[in-house]
Design an enzyme around this catalytic site. Structure first.
Site, PDB file in Angstrom:
ATOM      1  N   GLU A  80      35.102  37.648  46.706  1.00 40.31           N
ATOM      2  CA  GLU A  80      36.418  37.158  46.298  1.00 40.31           C
ATOM      3  C   GLU A  80      37.127  36.693  47.564  1.00 40.31           C
ATOM      4  O   GLU A  80      37.604  37.514  48.347  1.00 40.31           O
ATOM      5  CB  GLU A  80      37.203  38.267  45.590  1.00 40.31           C
ATOM      6  CG  GLU A  80      36.530  38.787  44.325  1.00 40.31           C
ATOM      7  CD  GLU A  80      36.455  37.748  43.221  1.00 40.31           C
ATOM      8  OE1 GLU A  80      37.228  36.770  43.269  1.00 40.31           O
ATOM      9  OE2 GLU A  80      35.631  37.912  42.311  1.00 40.31           O
ATOM     10  N   CYS A 121      46.017  35.885  48.209  1.00 37.83           N
ATOM     11  CA  CYS A 121      44.923  34.906  48.208  1.00 37.83           C
ATOM     12  C   CYS A 121      45.131  33.831  47.154  1.00 37.83           C
ATOM     13  O   CYS A 121      44.559  32.747  47.256  1.00 37.83           O
ATOM     14  CB  CYS A 121      43.584  35.611  47.997  1.00 37.83           C
ATOM     15  SG  CYS A 121      43.475  36.545  46.463  1.00 37.83           S
TER      16      CYS A 121
END
Length: 470
Positions: free
Chosen positions: A223, A257
């Protein structure tokens, strides 16, 4: 509050000893039982609930997170994941009956979800609790034993996680390993062949982990991140767009993010948009956000210095104030930086928002395509046709129409990147799938054995076979 010291030994051999305990626990079969998995999920929820104030305190100590942000994004989302897993766990674990070709009669087929074994979860510093515990929910639900590696850059959270798991979970089932991230992870991967590695963090480190895992054929979930754009089309509700983008960009001081990394706004709406986003910065955090209890801080001085250098690119139209000692960078809007600047070539990961005008859809798409596939994509438009076209033409992990960041809050949606923004996904059932191996099993009943497949072969058998498979 003084940062705690890491408690783990520097002896790499300790990892082999911990792993042996994990394998013994796993091979005992305890984790294969639905009741055990559900009880551990409930225990995890109880531990978090009991120690909520300590977790919030650690998050404030590491990142000065406002309590609302800390609770909703770090604790509340984990509660949702646990509740969703408990509601659906029996169904996820149930073998699936699958159609079997008639030629294989009298055989039936099933797909049986199986655990992977002993897995490693590596968390980053920006959401040091949620990004450690959210994938853990899937690993527990799927019946694995787990090594947890918190980020050493959020030392209060890392030490608290180590204490809470040591006090509440069998060390052969879940172990927290603290210490220098690169060193510890490298030593663990040298000593242990994990059955899966789940990493959340930067692309450069993700590449290193993937390369190292490839040597032992260990599957990985990465991720990562990237430059996630927000596009504001000419027909957008500008007030709504500015409000949602301001919230998404400056939540957690921009250290998310999936935060909008830059805005592409139609030239006809640019001035109105920049006026509105400056308005919402003042409305959310006041004339001096440094005094606001609703605004966080940068994780450390190294990151502060990187972000401070970014401020040299472009014309600042809002914010720009900094205080290195306080790790404070104001919510900052930069007008039309050069496409060759670091602001437009690197992921910013901080409270700085470049705003770029565009004339038409082709130009907007061209700008987005200058960077690798983003983790998230945000579009503001009133037209379904426009949104459909952007979704077809842009490769991205996930995103929102007329909103930002909220897609990661739904356990019904898989969350993950594509290309350089990551591989694999999780949340909800997808977390269970990520940490499971699906076994294909056929069972043949003994009352009939088709003689066609056995030698000696002849033309008649060939004709029958051709007829069956035609």
């Amino acid at each position: 509050m003084q940062a705690p010291q890491n408690q783990n030994t520097d002896n790499p051999g300790i990892y082999t000893e911990i792993y042996r305990r994990h394998r013994d626990f796993y091979e005992s079969g305890k984790t294969q039982d639905h009741h055990f998995r559900a009880s551990q999920l409930k225990l995890l929820r109880k531990v978090i609930k009991t120690h909520e104030r300590e977790i919030l305190g650690a998050l404030h100590a590491d990142l000065r997170k406002p309590e609302f942000e800390a609770f909703t994004s770090e604790i509340g989302l984990v509660y949702d994941e646990i509740a969703f897993a408990l509601d659906h766990l029996k169904a996820w674990m149930k073998p699936q009956k699958i159609t079997t070709p008639a030629v294989l009669f009298p055989t039936t087929s099933r797909i049986i979800p199986g655990s992977k074994g002993t897995v490693l979860i590596i968390a980053p510093w920006n959401y040091p609790v949620m990004l450690l515990l959210s994938p853990l929910v899937g690993a527990i639900a799927a019946g694995n034993t787990v090594f947890l590696k918190p980020s050493e850059l959020a030392p209060h959270c890392a030490a608290l996680m180590e204490t809470l798991f040591a006090e509440n979970f069998d060390p052969g089932y879940i172990s927290v390993v603290n210490g220098d991230g690169a060193k510890v992870v490298s030593e663990m991967m040298d000593a242990i062949t994990f059955d899966h590695i789940f990493f959340t963090g930067g692309t450069s480190v993700g590449k290193i982990i993937a390369q190292k895992a490839a040597k032992t054929l260990t599957p990985v979930t990465l991720e990562l991140g990237g430059k996630s754009p927000a596009v504001v089309e000419a027909d957008a509700d500008i007030t709504l767009a500015a409000k949602h983008i301001a919230w998404g960009r400056f939540f957690n001081a921009g250290q998310s993010c999936v935060s909008p990394d830059y805005v592409l706004v139609h030239r006809s709406q640019k001035q109105k948009f920049t006026d509105k986003i400056c308005h919402f910065i003042r409305e959310f955090w006041g004339e001096n956000p440094q005094e606001s209890e609703s605004y966080g801080r940068i994780i450390n001085h190294r990151r502060f210095d990187v972000l401070n250098d970014f401020l040299k690119d472009g014309n600042i139209i809002a914010g720009g104030q900094t205080d290195r000692e306080d790790l404070y960078i104001a919510p900052t809007v930069v007008d039309h930086p050069s496409m060759e600047s670091r602001l437009m070539k690197e992921e910013i990961f901080g409270p700085i928002l470049p705003v770029i005008p565009f004339s038409d859809r082709a130009e907007a798409v061209s700008i987005i395509h200058r960077n690798p596939q983003p983790l998230a994509f945000y579009l503001f438009t009133q037209s379904d046709q426009t949104s459909d076209e952007y979704i077809r033409r842009i490769d991205f992990g996930g995103g929102c129409i007329n909103n930002t960041m909220i897609h990661l809050a739904s356990p019904h949606l898989p969350f993950g990147g594509v290309g350089s923004s990551g591989m694999g996904s999780y949340h909800g059932e997808q977390s269970f799938r990520t940490f499971s191996h699906y076994k294909s099993v056929m069972k043949t009943r003994a009352f009939y054995d088709n003689p066609l497949r056995y030698p000696p072969y002849n033309n008649r058998k060939t004709d029958i076979a051709q007829w069956v498979f035609d």
